[in-house]
Design an enzyme around this catalytic site. Structure first.
Site, PDB file in Angstrom:
ATOM      1  N   ASP A 103      -6.937   4.294  -4.515  1.00 13.77           N
ATOM      2  CA  ASP A 103      -7.765   4.143  -3.177  1.00 13.77           C
ATOM      3  C   ASP A 103      -8.123   5.478  -2.829  1.00 13.77           C
ATOM      4  OD1 ASP A 103      -7.778   2.142  -0.537  1.00 13.77           O
ATOM      5  OD2 ASP A 103      -7.460   4.141   0.235  1.00 13.77           O
ATOM      6  N   LYS A 141       0.990  -1.431  -0.013  1.00 16.24           N
ATOM      7  CA  LYS A 141       0.095  -0.109   0.097  1.00 16.24           C
ATOM      8  C   LYS A 141       0.990   1.324  -0.014  1.00 16.24           C
ATOM      9  CE  LYS A 141      -4.156   1.021   0.232  1.00 16.24           C
ATOM     10  NZ  LYS A 141      -5.477   0.306  -0.086  1.00 16.24           N
TER      11      LYS A 141
HETATM   12  P1  NDP Z   1     -12.872   7.680  -2.763  1.00 19.55           P
HETATM   13  O1  NDP Z   1     -11.820   8.837  -2.565  1.00 19.55           O
HETATM   14  O2  NDP Z   1     -13.622   7.441  -4.191  1.00 19.55           O
HETATM   15  O3  NDP Z   1     -14.191   8.123  -1.734  1.00 19.55           O
HETATM   16  C1  NDP Z   1     -13.970   8.159  -0.270  1.00 19.55           C
HETATM   17  C2  NDP Z   1     -15.422   8.566   0.176  1.00 19.55           C
HETATM   18  O4  NDP Z   1     -15.015   8.462   1.592  1.00 19.55           O
HETATM   19  C3  NDP Z   1     -15.637  10.095  -0.084  1.00 19.55           C
HETATM   20  O5  NDP Z   1     -17.052   9.913  -0.153  1.00 19.55           O
HETATM   21  C4  NDP Z   1     -14.974  10.730   1.192  1.00 19.55           C
HETATM   22  O6  NDP Z   1     -15.712  11.900   1.655  1.00 19.55           O
HETATM   23  C5  NDP Z   1     -15.347   9.805   2.349  1.00 19.55           C
HETATM   24  N1  NDP Z   1     -14.188   9.786   3.353  1.00 19.55           N
HETATM   25  C6  NDP Z   1     -12.833   9.881   3.019  1.00 19.55           C
HETATM   26  N2  NDP Z   1     -12.272  10.004   4.148  1.00 19.55           N
HETATM   27  C7  NDP Z   1     -13.127  10.341   5.170  1.00 19.55           C
HETATM   28  C8  NDP Z   1     -12.971  10.643   6.395  1.00 19.55           C
HETATM   29  N3  NDP Z   1     -11.972  10.816   7.208  1.00 19.55           N
HETATM   30  N4  NDP Z   1     -14.293  10.466   7.067  1.00 19.55           N
HETATM   31  C9  NDP Z   1     -15.546  10.629   6.503  1.00 19.55           C
HETATM   32  N5  NDP Z   1     -15.565  10.331   5.132  1.00 19.55           N
HETATM   33  C10 NDP Z   1     -14.435  10.188   4.565  1.00 19.55           C
HETATM   34  O7  NDP Z   1     -12.278   6.459  -2.306  1.00 19.55           O
HETATM   35  P2  NDP Z   1     -12.920   4.993  -2.513  1.00 19.55           P
HETATM   36  O8  NDP Z   1     -14.320   4.910  -2.561  1.00 19.55           O
HETATM   37  O9  NDP Z   1     -11.980   4.148  -3.335  1.00 19.55           O
HETATM   38  O10 NDP Z   1     -12.423   4.351  -1.019  1.00 19.55           O
HETATM   39  C11 NDP Z   1     -13.436   4.259   0.055  1.00 19.55           C
HETATM   40  C12 NDP Z   1     -12.910   2.980   1.221  1.00 19.55           C
HETATM   41  O11 NDP Z   1     -12.992   1.867   0.320  1.00 19.55           O
HETATM   42  C13 NDP Z   1     -11.574   3.211   1.750  1.00 19.55           C
HETATM   43  O12 NDP Z   1     -11.596   2.781   3.085  1.00 19.55           O
HETATM   44  C14 NDP Z   1     -10.536   2.384   0.794  1.00 19.55           C
HETATM   45  O13 NDP Z   1      -9.390   1.840   1.275  1.00 19.55           O
HETATM   46  C15 NDP Z   1     -11.618   1.300   0.440  1.00 19.55           C
HETATM   47  N6  NDP Z   1     -11.292   0.376  -0.635  1.00 19.55           N
HETATM   48  C16 NDP Z   1     -11.125   0.933  -2.029  1.00 19.55           C
HETATM   49  C17 NDP Z   1     -10.951   0.172  -3.039  1.00 19.55           C
HETATM   50  C18 NDP Z   1     -11.107   0.717  -4.373  1.00 19.55           C
HETATM   51  O14 NDP Z   1     -10.979  -0.175  -5.248  1.00 19.55           O
HETATM   52  N7  NDP Z   1     -11.088   1.853  -4.676  1.00 19.55           N
HETATM   53  C19 NDP Z   1     -11.020  -1.312  -2.811  1.00 19.55           C
HETATM   54  C20 NDP Z   1     -11.307  -1.665  -1.652  1.00 19.55           C
HETATM   55  C21 NDP Z   1     -11.450  -0.988  -0.549  1.00 19.55           C
HETATM   56  P3  NDP Z   1     -14.986  13.338   1.079  1.00 19.55           P
HETATM   57  O15 NDP Z   1     -15.074  13.440  -0.492  1.00 19.55           O
HETATM   58  O16 NDP Z   1     -15.452  14.370   2.066  1.00 19.55           O
HETATM   59  O17 NDP Z   1     -13.671  13.167   1.729  1.00 19.55           O
HETATM   60  O1  2IT Z   2      -7.821  -1.494  -0.741  1.00 16.72           O
HETATM   61  C1  2IT Z   2      -8.012  -2.075  -1.817  1.00 16.72           C
HETATM   62  O2  2IT Z   2      -8.203  -3.440  -2.036  1.00 16.72           O
HETATM   63  C2  2IT Z   2      -7.637  -1.194  -2.933  1.00 16.72           C
HETATM   64  N1  2IT Z   2      -7.584  -0.038  -2.656  1.00 16.72           N
HETATM   65  C3  2IT Z   2      -7.746  -1.867  -4.386  1.00 16.72           C
HETATM   66  C4  2IT Z   2      -6.169  -2.047  -4.590  1.00 16.72           C
HETATM   67  C5  2IT Z   2      -5.705  -2.765  -6.018  1.00 16.72           C
HETATM   68  O3  2IT Z   2      -4.754  -3.130  -6.256  1.00 16.72           O
HETATM   69  O4  2IT Z   2      -6.657  -2.581  -6.941  1.00 16.72           O
END
Ligand code: NDP
Ligand code: 2IT
Length: 445
Positions: A166, A126
């Site tokens: 992420d 990561k």
């Molecule tokens: P994005 O940046 O697309 O979206 C993040 C969302 O979470 C936004 O709505 C953001 O609000 C909110 N957020 C972020 N930080 C905070 C905080 N401190 N408090 C409250 N709300 C918050 O990210 P993703 O959707 O990609 O990721 C979301 C989660 O999913 C994370 O935990 C990530 O690690 C996990 N994840 C992502 C994957 C992926 O493929 N993208 C895969 C597996 C897990 P704001 O815009 O106001 O910051």
């Molecule tokens: O938390 C996660 O699994 C991710 N942000 C996706 C990682 C990836 O390599 O696609």
């Protein structure tokens, strides 16, 4: 805690002070795995757990860049290359002002077992930066990404370490990062995943985490003879994971009533339909606006500064960030007769909240199982890049569904008892066995 667990955990605490998120992830893992090891002598030797908990390599670097006013800015960049036993380091990059070593180590540690659960040959890693993309112009984001990649490019490669997105890193950032890598190395390779469709990206990768989450939820409900149809679902977040979880839940007949961002949540009791979701996707990915605008536009409520867990729902899908659901929220959800909590984000529930769900026998899926669909399709993107082929939407979606079903099965194998399915235990042990067996085969490295 058993005595061997206590002594190992205090050793880890001493070695990693000031890393609360990392220690939380390790504690949750050890609580499942230590009792298992105690019954299986073959995993006791070789300092297996100590080696697993120590990252293979951590890289920390300066990222200088010029803003639109021509002023110099400096951020901190990281890559935690955690474990490469079963494949190249693999895991996302997070750009958010809260990013620090503790957060990236917790994410990297979780990633090892998540990637193992997918059944694909990917190690765990990561990275990211404390850079805040909010309020920055496209040009500033590009400058930052180019400087970040100038250093990161020395450490990654399609057979070494393959980053992806992420929080704060989506299609736009992956584009800038890929362009810069290609320019530095003079090579067109699958060094990043989540690439654009026209230049090596896999179909369904943007959707994969959210879709995979709902496929996993479907399996959990199926095991209890239930379906998603007509269930009321509360989702947090409104980014990549939340958007596509919402889409798939709507497709399968559920009513999604909340979304959120860091300012608060919207409650739409009529349900978010496809048209309203299109508005959210445009609001968040094109205009980079706030979720409160949804409430103004569709005349529903916006609850400032709160998370959605106070809303009555059948199912909760936390899809924003770590520790966004605490014990008090867990109690409210249970009181409101919520039947399942499935983690789209990484470690969104505090340890107390998880324990409350488990002791109240609620269906609870930890992120390392439930949100593995994203990295799984990243793995499929790597395969397509190596083959120089492109699979259809249907092919990738079918593979994703099979992978989520298999992860569910692996959780049952190690987590099912007569009374209850403990998905935390199931996911941790299944992930551990895959990595531990490979580490034993490869000797002291
Ligand atoms: P994005 O940046 O697309 O979206 C993040 C969302 O979470 C936004 O709505 C953001 O609000 C909110 N957020 C972020 N930080 C905070 C905080 N401190 N408090 C409250 N709300 C918050 O990210 P993703 O959707 O990609 O990721 C979301 C989660 O999913 C994370 O935990 C990530 O690690 C996990 N994840 C992502 C994957 C992926 O493929 N993208 C895969 C597996 C897990 P704001 O815009 O106001 O910051
Ligand atoms: O938390 C996660 O699994 C991710 N942000 C996706 C990682 C990836 O390599 O696609």
């Amino acid at each position: 805690m058993s005595s061997s667990l206590t002594s190992l955990f205090s050793e880890v605490t001493k070695l990693n002070p000031n890393e609360p998120e990392f220690l939380q992830a390790v504690e949750e893992f050890l609580t499942s795995v230590v009792p298992f090891i105690e019954k299986h002598d073959n995993y006791k030797a070789d300092h297996l757990l100590q080696r697993l908990i120590e990252p293979e390599r951590v890289i920390i670097f300066r990222v200088p860049w010029l803003d639109d006013k021509g002023e110099m800015q400096v951020n901190r960049g990281f890559r935690v290359e955690y474990n490469s036993t079963i494949g190249p380091y693999k895991g996302g990059l997070r750009f958010h002002p809260s990013v620090n070593l503790s957060i990236l180590k917790f994410l990297g540690f979780e990633q090892i077992f998540k990637n193992a659960l997918t059944g694909l040959p990917m190690g765990g890693g990561k990275g990211g930066s404390d850079f805040d993309p909010k309020g920055k112009s496209d040009n500033e984001v590009m400058k930052f990404c180019q400087s970040f990649m100038l250093e990161l490019s020395r450490h990654i490669g399609p057979n070494t370490d393959v980053p992806a997105g992420d929080i704060g890193v989506g299609g736009r950032e992956i584009g800038y990062l890929f362009g810069q890598y290609k320019r530095i190395k003079n090579e067109f390779t699958g060094v990043l995943t989540g690439k654009g469709q026209g230049w090596g990206g896999s179909l369904i990768r943007p959707e994969a985490t959210g879709y995979g989450l709902v496929y996993f939820l479907r399996e959990m409900l199926r095991a209890q003879n239930m379906t998603i149809q007509d269930k009321v679902i509360a989702i947090s977040g409104s980014g990549n994971v939340a958007q596509y979880a919402c889409e798939k839940a709507i497709d399968l007949g559920a009513k999604v009533v909340t979304l959120s961002d860091s300012s608060g949540y919207i409650y739409d009791p009529n349900g978010i339909d496809k048209k309203k979701l299109e508005y959210v996707v445009e609001l968040k990915t094109i205009h980079r606006g706030r979720i409160s605008e949804y409430a103004q536009n569709f005349n529903c409520s916006f609850v400032k500064g709160k998370t959605p867990w106070e809303v009555k729902c059948d199912i909760a899908l936390p899809c924003a960030t770590q520790n966004e659901l605490n014990e008090k929220d867990a109690k409210t959800l249970v009181q409101n007769k919520c039947v399942a909590v499935c983690e789209g984000a990484n470690m969104p529930s505090t340890i107390d909240a998880v324990n409350y769900f488990l002791s109240n026998r609620i269906l609870f899926a930890p992120g390392k199982a439930a949100n593995a669909g994203g990295v799984a399709v990243s793995g499929l993107e790597m395969s397509q890049n190596s083959l120089r082929l492109h699979w259809s939407r249907e092919e990738v979606d079918e593979k994703l569904q099979i992978i989520m079903r298999d992860i569910h099965q692996a959780c049952l194998k190690y987590g099912e008892s007569k009374e209850y399915i403990d998905y935390v235990k199931g996911a941790n042990i299944a992930g551990f066995i895959k990595i531990a067996d490979a580490m034993i085969d490869q000797g002291l490295v």
